[in-house]
Motif scaffolding. Sequence first.
Motif, PDB file in Angstrom:
ATOM      1  N   ILE A  58       0.529  -1.441  -0.285  1.00 57.97           N
ATOM      2  CA  ILE A  58      -0.011  -0.161  -0.099  1.00 57.97           C
ATOM      3  C   ILE A  58       1.234   1.487   0.286  1.00 57.97           C
ATOM      4  N   MET A  61      -1.435   6.443   1.610  1.00 57.44           N
ATOM      5  CA  MET A  61      -2.062   6.362   2.428  1.00 57.44           C
ATOM      6  C   MET A  61      -2.850   7.196   3.000  1.00 57.44           C
ATOM      7  N   LYS A  62      -1.474   8.808   2.975  1.00 64.11           N
ATOM      8  CA  LYS A  62      -2.018   9.958   4.040  1.00 64.11           C
ATOM      9  C   LYS A  62      -2.853  11.055   2.533  1.00 64.11           C
ATOM     10  N   PRO A  74      -5.598   5.741  -1.962  1.00 61.94           N
ATOM     11  CA  PRO A  74      -4.253   5.270  -1.799  1.00 61.94           C
ATOM     12  C   PRO A  74      -3.794   4.253  -2.989  1.00 61.94           C
ATOM     13  N   ASN A 202      -0.325   7.677  10.903  1.00 58.73           N
ATOM     14  CA  ASN A 202      -1.517   7.031  10.006  1.00 58.73           C
ATOM     15  C   ASN A 202      -2.711   7.755  10.746  1.00 58.73           C
ATOM     16  N   ARG A 205      -6.686   7.628  10.132  1.00 57.37           N
ATOM     17  CA  ARG A 205      -7.548   6.831  10.516  1.00 57.37           C
ATOM     18  C   ARG A 205      -7.412   6.217  11.474  1.00 57.37           C
ATOM     19  N   LEU A 213      -5.882   0.023   7.602  1.00 59.25           N
ATOM     20  CA  LEU A 213      -5.103  -0.060   6.560  1.00 59.25           C
ATOM     21  C   LEU A 213      -5.341  -1.127   5.376  1.00 59.25           C
ATOM     22  N   HIS A 216      -8.670  -0.568   3.751  1.00 61.70           N
ATOM     23  CA  HIS A 216      -9.130  -0.284   2.211  1.00 61.70           C
ATOM     24  C   HIS A 216      -8.492  -1.300   1.685  1.00 61.70           C
ATOM     25  N   ALA A 217      -7.276  -1.253   1.417  1.00 66.38           N
ATOM     26  CA  ALA A 217      -6.474  -1.084   0.255  1.00 66.38           C
ATOM     27  C   ALA A 217      -6.644  -2.924  -0.068  1.00 66.38           C
ATOM     28  N   ALA A 236       1.887  -2.544   4.969  1.00 70.56           N
ATOM     29  CA  ALA A 236       1.716  -0.922   5.843  1.00 70.56           C
ATOM     30  C   ALA A 236       2.407  -0.069   6.241  1.00 70.56           C
TER      31      ALA A 236
END
Length: 283
Positions: A58, A61-62, A74, A202, A205, A213, A216-217, A236
Amino acid sequence: MDLSRQRELARHLADLRREGRQQSGLEQRLVPPDADTAYRIAQMVEEELGWDVVGWKIAGMKPGLQRQLRISTPIYGRVFAPLIKTSPASVEHIKQCSPIPEVEYQARLGANLPPRAKPYTVEEVGDAVASLHPGIELAECRFVHDAAFPPMPAIMADGSGSGTIVLGEPISDWRKRDIANQEVVLNCNDAERRRGSAAVTNRHRPQGRPDHLHRHADGHAAAEAGRDLRRRFRSARNRKRDLRLDGQTQRAAARGHQRKPGINIACLLSLQIISRASCRTES
């Protein structure tokens, strides 16, 4: 971008990855126009390489990093079997493509997460995780980061920075531990270079938990790749700030220790990156 050009780019990216080479820029006719095309080409790269896919990574993410990369979600990339190593590990710098060591949490899935319309809950994803590991990824890219660096879809077609994965020992009872606030330190040549935690990295999140994480991914990757996610690794990133290596002999280690009664974690994993060396003998 027609199918013949997609296949042409896939063959080229596979050759670069197989040979450990980079290039500056990319012909405009070979730049994927969008994310869907980029991921389709990434699957073609997998086919061209003929390597087993044992996991997914992944990236982005941010929200701040997404804006910087000009993406809205992402992104993900494949983790190939030949690039999985167990700590302690050594790699040759010359065979990496501008490697960036990233300290991560890596999850091994032990149950299917097939594509479906209904989003998976955090509990469902957590139940599917067979083990959670500390690890280091050597993120890399087939394109030199210079003035000719191509648009993001080209990077996504290349695997979104996917590289070598160094896997640490599994964390026992990880769901009962405060993983999010676990402090992690990155050392190079015994000198501390980075320090952080998943909670800080994160914080957008909920609780900064690894399974958020994955939720989602995993769903995104499964929907795009059209396959079940089973017994594979999911990595992650623990923080955004990474260390670029200069090609000299380096040793990176990640240490974590949570000072709370009953949930202490102490781990050490190492990666040695060796620069090219030459040897001459005289009679």
